[in-house]
Design an enzyme around this catalytic site. Structure first.
Site, PDB file in Angstrom:
ATOM      1  N   ASP A   1     -36.088  15.772  -4.352  1.00 35.06           N
ATOM      2  CA  ASP A   1     -35.024  16.565  -3.744  1.00 35.06           C
ATOM      3  C   ASP A   1     -34.986  16.192  -2.265  1.00 35.06           C
ATOM      4  OD1 ASP A   1     -33.416  18.464  -2.553  1.00 35.06           O
ATOM      5  OD2 ASP A   1     -34.472  20.216  -3.370  1.00 35.06           O
TER       6      ASP A   1
ATOM      7  N   TRP B   1     -37.747  25.819  -2.031  1.00 32.65           N
ATOM      8  CA  TRP B   1     -36.897  24.999  -2.915  1.00 32.65           C
ATOM      9  C   TRP B   1     -37.717  24.363  -4.022  1.00 32.65           C
ATOM     10  CZ3 TRP B   1     -32.425  26.843  -2.455  1.00 32.65           C
ATOM     11  CH2 TRP B   1     -31.893  27.197  -1.201  1.00 32.65           C
TER      12      TRP B   1
ATOM     13  N   LYS C   1     -26.292  19.442   3.817  1.00 31.56           N
ATOM     14  CA  LYS C   1     -27.336  19.419   4.838  1.00 31.56           C
ATOM     15  C   LYS C   1     -27.200  18.187   5.734  1.00 31.56           C
ATOM     16  CE  LYS C   1     -29.359  23.174   3.146  1.00 31.56           C
ATOM     17  NZ  LYS C   1     -30.006  23.083   1.854  1.00 31.56           N
TER      18      LYS C   1
HETATM   19  C1  LIG Z   1     -30.458  23.863   0.661  1.00 27.72           C
HETATM   20  C2  LIG Z   1     -31.418  23.216  -0.232  1.00 27.72           C
HETATM   21  C3  LIG Z   1     -31.313  23.326  -1.631  1.00 27.72           C
HETATM   22  C4  LIG Z   1     -30.247  24.148  -2.296  1.00 27.72           C
HETATM   23  O1  LIG Z   1     -29.026  23.508  -2.198  1.00 27.72           O
HETATM   24  P1  LIG Z   1     -27.710  24.084  -2.896  1.00 27.72           P
HETATM   25  O2  LIG Z   1     -26.775  22.916  -2.779  1.00 27.72           O
HETATM   26  O3  LIG Z   1     -27.290  25.287  -2.127  1.00 27.72           O
HETATM   27  O4  LIG Z   1     -28.031  24.412  -4.305  1.00 27.72           O
HETATM   28  C5  LIG Z   1     -32.242  22.667  -2.402  1.00 27.72           C
HETATM   29  N1  LIG Z   1     -33.223  21.935  -1.846  1.00 27.72           N
HETATM   30  C6  LIG Z   1     -33.349  21.805  -0.517  1.00 27.72           C
HETATM   31  C7  LIG Z   1     -34.470  20.992   0.039  1.00 27.72           C
HETATM   32  C8  LIG Z   1     -32.449  22.446   0.327  1.00 27.72           C
HETATM   33  O5  LIG Z   1     -32.578  22.319   1.660  1.00 27.72           O
END
Ligand SMILES: *Cc1c(COP(=O)(O)O)cnc(C)c1O
Length: 354
Positions: free
Chosen positions: A167, A100, A191
């Site tokens: 993030d 990511w 998540k």
């Molecule tokens: C799943 C994930 C993403 C991507 O998320 P989307 O909402 O599918 O774009 C980005 N960063 C992390 C740390 C993730 O676990």
């Protein structure tokens, strides 16, 4: 039969949330209307999104500290570019801790110079780099708090004197941090916050408005703040279900309470991995994630048997990410400790059998 759901995302939510969410599909707030058919500008929904924004800031301890909470579209992946659109004038510093982070770097490169201040790529991202420095020449520093795929997590964040962007898709609301150290936090809801379809952005307003480029309205945080996340139709249902989950978290005692439970689950599982002669952990011990535990069977030959036994025990979603294989047990806030105990029992049964 309800499954033990270790899925990495979209993930488990509390069953009380599913129940209330399903009721609202039939009749929302005794209005005679489904949540799916009301206007996002209706009083009922405006109060949902307002409560959700307030709860986010309350839970993170950021109320009245110059932050705004937004519910946007496009997933965390869209934030990879929105962050750079809004904050990157010349160059930015990125910590590369996995897939990511790498994707965030790739998107940001469209807007300026990106320096990787450190990377664990040469270690197959099984750890978090330490002892790097970030000077003040950068517009901002970007990191990924929890690496969903590799099962590593930043335990200590660097102190930087430029805006810190993080993030937190896969560990937001799971542990206490001094959230005031962050200037922009983003997370795809699916998540640990809610269902797929909305993305949380928490931003300190004072860092905005400093780049010279023009920003398309949908990506412009200042416009989204001004329009209260309603520049266009928000993901009404995803925001509503996120609100239900945030209420659930608050009723449990907030982040402090859930962090304790999360540590307990993670400790149980990691000690089972370490004490079982058939398994080995993937991530460096000091960097192990309390959300996503990655591990492998030392003998691949045992995988079909273990997979069958998991299926038999109603265990769902423990296959590793397709990019690294092995196993990954995601233990988000709503996963009960009893599910972890069942998984451990199956691992121990396998050891007795093999
Ligand atoms: C799943 C994930 C993403 C991507 O998320 P989307 O909402 O599918 O774009 C980005 N960063 C992390 C740390 C993730 O676990």
């Amino acid at each position: 039969m309800k499954k033990h759901n270790f899925s990495a995302g979209p993930c488990i939510l509390p069953s009380s949330v599913f129940k209330e969410a399903s009721q609202a599909v039939l009749d929302f707030n005794n209005s005679g209307l489904s949540i799916l058919e009301i206007s996002h500008r209706s009083k009922d929904f405006v109060s949902v999104i307002e409560e959700a924004r307030t709860l986010v800031l309350d839970l993170l301890g950021l109320q009245n500290k110059g932050y705004q909470a937004l519910f946007l579209h496009g997933g965390a992946s869209t934030q990879f570019l929105s962050v750079a659109y809004n904050l990157l004038e010349k160059k930015a510093a990125y910590l590369n801790t996995g897939t990511w982070s790498s994707k965030a770097i790739k998107e940001a490169k469209l807007f300026g110079e990106i320096i990787e201040v450190a990377s664990s790529k040469d270690k197959q991202f099984n750890c978090i780099p330490k002892n790097y420095s970030v000077d003040q020449s950068f517009d901002y520093f970007h990191c990924t708090s929890n690496n969903t795929i590799y099962g590593t997590q930043i335990k200590e964040f660097p102190s930087v004197e430029i805006p810190m962007v993080c993030d937190m898709s896969s560990d937001i609301f799971s542990r206490e941090l001094n959230f005031e150290n962050f200037d922009l936090i983003y997370a795809g809801a699916q998540k640990n916050m809610g269902p797929a379809g909305t993305t949380l952005v928490v931003v300190k307003e004072s860092i905005l408005g400093k780049v010279s480029r023009e920003i398309p309205s949908l990506f412009d945080y200042q416009i989204q703040i001004e329009k209260e996340s309603m520049f266009n139709t928000p993901a009404v249902y995803a925001v509503y279900v996120s609100l239900l989950n945030l209420r659930w978290l608050q009723s449990l005692g907030g982040i402090k309470a859930i962090e304790k439970a999360n540590h307990k689950k993670a400790q149980l599982l990691y000690s089972a991995i370490d004490n079982n002669s058939l398994f080995t952990g993937y991530a460096a011990k000091e960097d192990r994630s309390i959300m996503n535990a990655t591990f492998n069977l030392k003998s691949k030959k045992l995988e079909p048997l273990f997979n069958d036994m998991c299926q038999e025990a109603n265990i769902n979603g423990i296959n590793g990410h397709r990019s690294i294989g092995g196993y990954r047990a995601s233990m988000y806030n709503a996963l009960p400790i009893s599910s972890v105990e069942i998984l451990i029992e199956v691992m121990n049964q396998l050891e007795r059998k093999a």
